[in-house]
Scaffold this active site. Structure first.
Site, PDB file in Angstrom:
ATOM      1  CD  GLU A  51      -2.861   1.197   2.378  1.00 30.31           C
ATOM      2  OE1 GLU A  51      -2.809   0.324   3.255  1.00 30.31           O
ATOM      3  OE2 GLU A  51      -3.788   2.023   2.295  1.00 30.31           O
ATOM      4  CB  CYS A 248      -7.349   2.695   4.270  1.00 31.99           C
ATOM      5  SG  CYS A 248      -7.712   1.809   5.779  1.00 31.99           S
ATOM      6  CG  ASN A 379      -8.979  -2.647   2.570  1.00 26.21           C
ATOM      7  OD1 ASN A 379      -8.384  -3.673   2.876  1.00 26.21           O
ATOM      8  ND2 ASN A 379      -8.850  -1.517   3.266  1.00 26.21           N
ATOM      9  CD  GLU A 380      -9.186  -2.871   7.533  1.00 27.19           C
ATOM     10  OE1 GLU A 380      -9.377  -1.689   7.831  1.00 27.19           O
ATOM     11  OE2 GLU A 380      -8.351  -3.595   8.104  1.00 27.19           O
TER      12      GLU A 380
HETATM   13  O1  AHR Z   1      -2.099  -1.647   6.784  1.00 23.87           O
HETATM   14  C1  AHR Z   1      -2.556  -0.395   7.191  1.00 23.87           C
HETATM   15  C2  AHR Z   1      -4.055  -0.296   7.151  1.00 23.87           C
HETATM   16  O2  AHR Z   1      -4.633  -1.188   8.046  1.00 23.87           O
HETATM   17  C3  AHR Z   1      -4.695  -0.661   5.845  1.00 23.87           C
HETATM   18  O3  AHR Z   1      -4.698   0.384   4.956  1.00 23.87           O
HETATM   19  C4  AHR Z   1      -6.088  -1.035   6.237  1.00 23.87           C
HETATM   20  O4  AHR Z   1      -6.664  -1.968   5.373  1.00 23.87           O
HETATM   21  C5  AHR Z   1      -5.945  -1.520   7.649  1.00 23.87           C
HETATM   22  O5  AHR Z   1      -6.825  -0.901   8.497  1.00 23.87           O
END
Ligand code: AHR
Length: 665
Positions: A51, A248, A379-380
């Site tokens: 990321e 995120c 994602n999440e």
């Molecule tokens: O890895 C950091 C963050 O942790 C990521 O962006 C998210 O998916 C999780 O909350």
């Protein structure tokens, strides 16, 4: 001799002279049943999660040294310092041609009315520029000048402002059209925090944009490419997959800031810069200069995956922005463009070169397909809003690509109401793969090594998509990547490996962090402008990945899996290709633990085994730029004490990998 060196010597001594270890109490053996295949280990089992957080991409993996090269940051001259020895308000003007160019609207107009005055702009880089002596640097700029008269020279400066490289930029063409000028030069010295001065000579006016400086030693020497030392760290792990672009970042603070892959491909000057959500997410680690240039975009991610032999795993926005932030939703009847993005991505990765998106891939230099087989949707994300959107994506993707694997989110946590709701519903819908995240304490990892032992063997598979042990040692507001956390992860991972029938993928998160630009800790690999090092967790990941084998076999004590009894954890695999048995043992206690390891069902074991041990007596040991290998693997040979028996003492706080060859005797 340093304490860590002493410990490594002690580790070896403990293991090699295992039979003489008087302190340790001997107990029931670990029995490895080499012929009882429990399940396959997926080639994707151990992977990496990328990321653009902690300056992971811009200022990190993307080797561009100029920050805000296209003047598109919220403050257009952020990162640039103007110097002039005369006062002229209109010498530097930021122009905006939004109507003509929505992706890259701004450029800098430089006007100089006298030959004799000094006018320059100096770029500070991302926390400075890392410069290497005798290395070639490649500069380029887009320019437009109505008439001859003004020229550009470059000065590369070291930390103290001394010139360590110069060049004249061939901005020779006068006219109304944008041109590209490029020049290369060699740095005469190194600098950890260099800068680049772009000076204007003569007089006249010139427009500039996309001011760029790259080192020539990028990964595979690709112009405009990736930082080689960082990619090498990934390649050295031989990851089974690479998940990208997050995290995120996929969701965005709001939908306008979500990750849109179509805006990240093609010529870099056409990739629309946006703010990075980690710019402002954590007030205590604000990074006002953190933006996404998308110099590393989806083509580069696929290419990276291809280079290091990892399966690509893109995660796409599901029509929901981050639920911790704006929680914006795309109305259900307006999801089509989002779903179309997913379908088009499959075509971009795999499609024929004559297809709309396959053609774009080919034009970028990769006519061969990228063999995309899976994708995450969301994602999440959580709640019924997620499920109803996911269902539409799933229906459309499966209708066109029935075998395509869809990774589903289970939210932010590995338990609780949100998790239970999603887990129940996703399983009822026969989801392909559920992505579980666990950022937890070391003790959570130790006590959850059996988490997957009772998961259903059939149906939905698990992706441990983001996890890290969050150590109890906090220094200056920063959780440390210490051995305490890594050891607990190693113990937990015996449970992932033992349950490879269920767990098809797993990745530590986040991957990279810049020592001066991080927002989140802990992280797997730390970098500064010139160096990088792997944390103890990195070596844990690497040892699992390099020793993943092809099939799980039982490793039992008194007929039971070792998942914390006497603080011991174990799992075993065989590798059908190399004809090896690989046993992993974690001793999470402060005392040595001696075991007989008995291998059943393997004819002709070799007399010697290869032993690799990772460990430290001090759970708070960390690796660092000065001591990058404080916790790193130590390999030796051990001799079997019988035909199929190894007498082994696992030193305190160690992760051991024992590899035996079959069929050699
Ligand atoms: O890895 C950091 C963050 O942790 C990521 O962006 C998210 O998916 C999780 O909350």
């Amino acid at each position: 001799m340093k304490r860590t060196k002493l410990y490594k010597k002690a580790l070896l001594a403990a293991c090699l002279t295992a039979t003489g270890y008087v302190q340790a109490q001997q107990s029931a053996p670990i029995v490895v049943k080499a012929s009882q295949i429990v399940s396959d280990v997926q080639p994707t089992m151990w992977g990496v999660f990328f990321e653009d957080i902690n300056l992971g991409a811009d200022g990190g993996l993307y080797a561009e040294l100029v920050k805000n090269r296209s003047f598109e940051f919220s403050r257009p001259l952020m990162g640039w310092k103007a110097e002039q020895d005369f006062f002229d308000e209109s010498a530097l003007q930021v122009l905006n041609r939004l109507e003509q160019n929505t992706a890259n609207p701004r450029y800098l107009r430089v006007t100089k009315n006298s030959n004799d005055t000094h006018l320059s702009v100096t770029n500070e880089g991302f926390r400075g520029m890392g410069i290497k002596k005798n290395l070639r640097y490649d500069f380029s700029v887009l320019y437009r000048k109505p008439a001859a008269g003004i020229s550009i020279t470059l000065e590369l400066l070291n930390t103290t402002g001394k010139v360590i490289g110069t060049a004249v930029v061939p901005v020779d063409v006068a006219g109304n059209n944008w041109q590209k000028a490029a020049v290369s030069f060699t740095a005469t010295d190194s600098a950890s925090k260099g800068s680049l001065r772009v000076a204007f000579k003569g007089n006249g006016s010139i427009d500039i944009d996309m001011v760029s400086l790259f080192p020539s030693d990028t990964w595979k020497g690709r112009p405009g490419g990736l930082r080689a030392d960082m990619v090498q760290k990934l390649a050295d792990m031989k990851p089974g997959f690479i998940r990208f672009p997050g995290g995120c970042i996929v969701e965005g603070f709001d939908l306008s800031q979500r990750y849109q892959w179509k805006k990240t491909i093609g010529p870099v000057e056409e990739r629309q810069l946006i703010i990075n959500r980690w710019n402002f997410e954590f007030p205590h680690r604000a990074a006002p200069d953190y933006f996404q240039s998308f110099g590393v975009g989806f083509f580069e991610y696929f290419q990276l995956a291809d280079d290091i032999g990892a399966s690509p795993l893109p995660i796409l926005n599901c029509g929901m922005a981050c639920q911790f932030n704006s929680a914006e939703l795309v109305p259900m009847d307006q999801l089509d463009p989002y779903i179309q993005d997913a379908l088009d991505l499959i075509e971009f990765a795999n499609g024929d070169v004559n297809s709309t998106w396959g053609k774009k891939r080919a034009e970028m230099g990769h006519p061969a397909p990228f063999h995309l087989k899976m994708m995450g949707v969301g994602n999440e994300n959580w709640g019924p809003q997620y499920l109803e959107r996911l269902a539409l994506f799933t229906k459309a993707i499966k209708a066109k690509y029935p075998d395509f694997i869809i990774v589903n989110s289970s939210g932010t946590d590995p338990d609780g109401q949100r998790f239970d709701y999603l887990n129940t519903n996703l399983r009822a819908a026969n989801a392909d793969v559920i992505d579980e995240h666990y950022y937890r304490s070391p003790s959570w990892f130790l006590s959850n090594a059996g988490r997957y032992d009772n998961y259903p063997r059939k149906g939905t598979k698990i992706f441990g998509g983001e996890y890290a042990g969050h150590s109890d040692r906090v220094v200056d507001g920063k959780r440390q990547n210490n051995w305490q956390a890594a050891l607990a992860e190693a113990a937990f991972m015996t449970g992932l490996e033992r349950n490879a029938a269920v767990v098809h993928m797993a990745s530590y998160a986040p991957l990279f962090a810049h020592s001066e630009g991080w927002q989140w800790t802990p992280d797997l690999i730390w970098v500064n402008n010139l160096q990088s090092y792997g944390t103890p967790s990195y070596y844990v990941q690497q040892l699992y990945s390099l020793n993943k084998g092809t099939s799980v076999v039982p490793a039992l004590v008194n007929g039971e899996a070792l998942k914390g009894q006497d603080s011991l954890y174990a799992s075993a695999v065989v590798d059908k290709n190399t004809k090896e048995i690989i046993l992993k043992i974690v001793n999470a206690s402060a005392t040595p633990q001696t075991k007989d390891i008995v291998v059943e069902g393997a004819a002709g074991l070799s007399k010697n085994a290869v032993l690799t041990v990772l460990g430290s007596q001090d759970l708070y040991t960390i690796n660092s730029f000065d001591n990058p290998a404080a916790v790193s693997p130590v390999t030796s040979q051990v001799t079997l004490s019988g035909k199929n028996k190894l007498h082994y003492t696992a030193a305190p706080y160690t992760f051991s990998v024992i590899k035996l060859s079959m069929g050699a005797r």
